[in-house]
Scaffold this motif. Sequence first.
Motif, PDB file in Angstrom:
ATOM      1  N   LYS A 172       8.137  -2.286  10.130  1.00 32.57           N
ATOM      2  CA  LYS A 172       8.795  -1.559   8.973  1.00 32.57           C
ATOM      3  C   LYS A 172       9.804  -2.191   8.411  1.00 32.57           C
ATOM      4  CE  LYS A 172      11.261   2.879   8.214  1.00 32.57           C
ATOM      5  NZ  LYS A 172      12.111   3.990   8.583  1.00 32.57           N
ATOM      6  N   VAL A 173       9.696  -2.357   6.921  1.00 35.93           N
ATOM      7  CA  VAL A 173      10.600  -3.196   6.149  1.00 35.93           C
ATOM      8  C   VAL A 173      11.254  -2.234   5.287  1.00 35.93           C
ATOM      9  CG1 VAL A 173      10.914  -4.907   4.260  1.00 35.93           C
ATOM     10  CG2 VAL A 173       9.133  -5.015   6.133  1.00 35.93           C
ATOM     11  N   ASN A 174      12.647  -2.007   5.672  1.00 41.65           N
ATOM     12  CA  ASN A 174      13.451  -1.440   4.664  1.00 41.65           C
ATOM     13  C   ASN A 174      14.183  -2.028   3.632  1.00 41.65           C
ATOM     14  OD1 ASN A 174      13.504   1.204   6.241  1.00 41.65           O
ATOM     15  ND2 ASN A 174      14.765   0.370   7.954  1.00 41.65           N
ATOM     16  N   LEU A 175      13.624  -1.926   2.376  1.00 41.50           N
ATOM     17  CA  LEU A 175      14.038  -2.595   1.341  1.00 41.50           C
ATOM     18  C   LEU A 175      15.220  -1.982   0.703  1.00 41.50           C
ATOM     19  CD1 LEU A 175      10.659  -3.522  -0.210  1.00 41.50           C
ATOM     20  CD2 LEU A 175      11.893  -5.157   1.017  1.00 41.50           C
ATOM     21  N   VAL A 213      13.687   1.738  -0.053  1.00 45.80           N
ATOM     22  CA  VAL A 213      12.383   1.893  -0.508  1.00 45.80           C
ATOM     23  C   VAL A 213      11.649   1.160   1.106  1.00 45.80           C
ATOM     24  CG1 VAL A 213      10.313   1.135  -1.237  1.00 45.80           C
ATOM     25  CG2 VAL A 213      12.182   1.496  -2.724  1.00 45.80           C
ATOM     26  N   PRO A 214      11.240   2.200   2.056  1.00 45.98           N
ATOM     27  CA  PRO A 214      10.486   1.643   3.224  1.00 45.98           C
ATOM     28  C   PRO A 214       9.156   1.176   2.963  1.00 45.98           C
ATOM     29  CG  PRO A 214      10.872   3.828   3.358  1.00 45.98           C
ATOM     30  CD  PRO A 214      11.238   3.677   2.192  1.00 45.98           C
ATOM     31  N   VAL A 215       8.774   0.205   3.632  1.00 48.30           N
ATOM     32  CA  VAL A 215       7.510  -0.122   3.546  1.00 48.30           C
ATOM     33  C   VAL A 215       6.873  -0.664   4.862  1.00 48.30           C
ATOM     34  CG1 VAL A 215       7.285  -0.907   1.140  1.00 48.30           C
ATOM     35  CG2 VAL A 215       7.641  -2.515   2.474  1.00 48.30           C
ATOM     36  N   GLY A 239       0.797  -1.320   0.024  1.00 45.48           N
ATOM     37  CA  GLY A 239      -0.171  -0.142   0.177  1.00 45.48           C
ATOM     38  C   GLY A 239       0.932   1.118  -0.126  1.00 45.48           C
ATOM     39  N   ALA A 240       2.098   1.060  -0.088  1.00 47.87           N
ATOM     40  CA  ALA A 240       3.018   2.106  -0.250  1.00 47.87           C
ATOM     41  C   ALA A 240       2.730   3.020  -1.675  1.00 47.87           C
ATOM     42  CB  ALA A 240       4.445   2.046  -0.058  1.00 47.87           C
ATOM     43  N   PRO A 246      13.288   8.296   2.457  1.00 48.21           N
ATOM     44  CA  PRO A 246      13.231   8.311   1.162  1.00 48.21           C
ATOM     45  C   PRO A 246      11.939   7.673   0.572  1.00 48.21           C
ATOM     46  CG  PRO A 246      14.931   6.960   1.550  1.00 48.21           C
ATOM     47  CD  PRO A 246      14.283   7.297   2.672  1.00 48.21           C
ATOM     48  N   PHE A 247      11.509   8.141  -0.669  1.00 45.43           N
ATOM     49  CA  PHE A 247      10.372   7.319  -1.194  1.00 45.43           C
ATOM     50  C   PHE A 247      10.692   7.828  -2.652  1.00 45.43           C
ATOM     51  CE2 PHE A 247       7.079   4.537  -2.472  1.00 45.43           C
ATOM     52  CZ  PHE A 247       7.167   3.585  -1.587  1.00 45.43           C
ATOM     53  N   GLY A 248      11.326   7.008  -3.581  1.00 47.01           N
ATOM     54  CA  GLY A 248      11.380   7.591  -4.773  1.00 47.01           C
ATOM     55  C   GLY A 248      12.355   9.032  -4.551  1.00 47.01           C
TER      56      GLY A 248
END
Length: 732
Positions: free
Chosen positions: A90-93, A82-84, A49-50, A395-397
């Motif tokens: 919290k998953v830091n990809l 990319v954190p989701v 859902g991010a 950050p996100f993008g």
Amino acid sequence: MGDKTTAHPGAAGRAMAADRPTSVRNVVLVGPSGAGKTTLVEALALTAGAVNRAGRVEDGGTVSDYDDIEHRQQRSVQLSLVPVEWDGIKVNLLDTPGYADFVGELRAGLRTADAALFVVSASDGVDGSTRMVWEECAAVGMPRAIVVTHLEAARADYEETTRSCAEAFGADDPDAVLPLYLPLRGPQAPDGHAPVTGLAGLLSRKLFDYSTGRRAESEPGEDRLPLLEEARNRLIEGIIAESEDETLMDRYLGGERIDVKTLVEDLERAVARGTFFPVLAASPAADGARQGLGTVEVLELVTGGFPTPLEHDQPQVTTVDGRPRELTPCDPDGPLLAEVVRTSSDPYVGRVSLVRVFSGTLRPDETVHVSGHGLADRGHEDHDVDERVGALSTPFGKQQRPVPHCVAGDLACVAKLNRAETGDTLSAKDDPLLMEPWDMPDPLLPLAIQAHSKPDEDKLSQGLARLVAEDPTMRLEQNQDTHQVVLWCLGEAHADVALERLRSRYGVQVDVVPHRVSLRETFAARAGGRGRHVKQSGGHGQYAICEIEVEPLPGGSGIEFVDKVVGGAVPRQFIPSVEKGVRAQAAKGVAAGHPLVDVRVTLLDGKAHSVDSSDAAFQTAGALALREAAADARIHLLEPVAEVSVLVGDDYVGAVMSDLSGRRGRVLGTEQTAGGRTLVRAEVPEIEIGRYAVDLRSLSHGTARFGRRYARHEPMPAQVAERLRKQEQQAS
């Protein structure tokens, strides 16, 4: 994982700041270029859902919007976060570049993460470079899982891919690399291809259908159960073999039915310990779909099976003066200890540092100590400074979303750390600490550059400094012998990105010029020379005459000056002047303009004038004498020779040795190493290995590594020297 039936996505578009280490998972995605890492990250972000169904974040841009260079080159060139949020975690990809030139970004991702997802294409299989990264992770005990992508490809073969993964990654125990799910195929299309529409959970014995764009669970029909049982039994045996409950195997072999909950718990523990490596399948969502196939299962594995930052071994920590310092691992209330794992420049914000916090809690507007040690050989001088932290964000993008803090175990972006560089340690200003830097590959491809114009020349120094501050795998050299500015890179793509960043980010246009090695000159035999500097121009004149003899010395001897003047032919006060003139001329060269080395210069005789002799006159006479001796002597051109060590798979040893011989190399020997590899040692002239980083990668299909170090200078063959002379004449 395996038996969960409900999904718990996070809130779309919301920046999440973890409050405790147990609510964080740091996961690095590893795999070759084209395997689908970035696509998988986008699919996971969509499922969590991010992002919306068009793959865009709420405030514009896509999850993969990081660097304009990446869009122009159509490949990832830097580590991206990319954190989701999934199931309250919290998953830091951490998406890493798959191209070998950017292995430095991969190493930064491995340092930052607590577990790894290896992404393997079902149509391409496992390549050699991915095997090498797997071994790196194994060496430090990092938990790993495999995600098979490109299931929709015409040549995709999930079953064969899982077998090849077991062979490549499970050398010690193939039963530790097993699938958790099997793909379900829909009706066969007219072209004969049956698309994958769902997954069968081997532990839960449930089917998960993604054909509608939403994960739907159902029970398998009797016709499917026999197809699942063989794979299920093998999976159960693999899980039980890694169980901490030593009675479980006996109970299973005795016919007892082990409940799914116990199996899932044992599976999660084995994954977190890094002793079992599950294989999953994933594909991006179809147009208009909410969830990509297998993305829920991947998120369940990450949140349920991967370890928390509390279980991550902390790198070695010392005080800035080198004394060991013990810290409670990942304590949010402990002393601040963080590391800059990536540095980038934003045209509006300035320098932005991606930071992993290992201890304590980082907050905006506090003053921290920035320590950088151990990278001086790459152009990063040791430094200890205090800086004020700017805003913290996630950050996100291209977007940066503010967060109030960053606890131990989490990651955040820090603005306005103008002195911090990649690899630096952040700590409390009254308790400065230093973390041992991670292993960074040596840049072995030289790129000689010069400013394109005078305005570029004025900006070049600052642009290069900012460039190497961002990328510690790049080394900046100001060669004093060749007077060239050299950027040492990891490969051609790495070099292309460096030039593009200089141009587009720092406004510096440069030209690439041929790289020159540091050559030397020496005398091949004994020779004599007479230097006569006599001038009369009114008033005091200039008068100095000296006679010298030059003889060659063994390599590495440098310049030796001997005084054998008798009878005061050259006054004592002027003998140092002769030596100074000889050494100055030797530094300039006597034949092709390269420094003269490995000779003994003996002053035999001379003449002086009581009025017109001077220090300057005898310096000039000494230089003239050396030039005259060289004019009648045979001069050898000396080239640098490097000791080269190549670690290569046994299949390519013959090709590597043949190639080294073709480069005028002398193979000194070979030795077997673990993993079916051979270490080849050789001595090779440096002029022959300028592009060896590129050529070796092609020769070994990306599976070989090499190192080099200067050994000595030795005479260059006459035909090579002549060819070099002609090339220099054409260039000028």
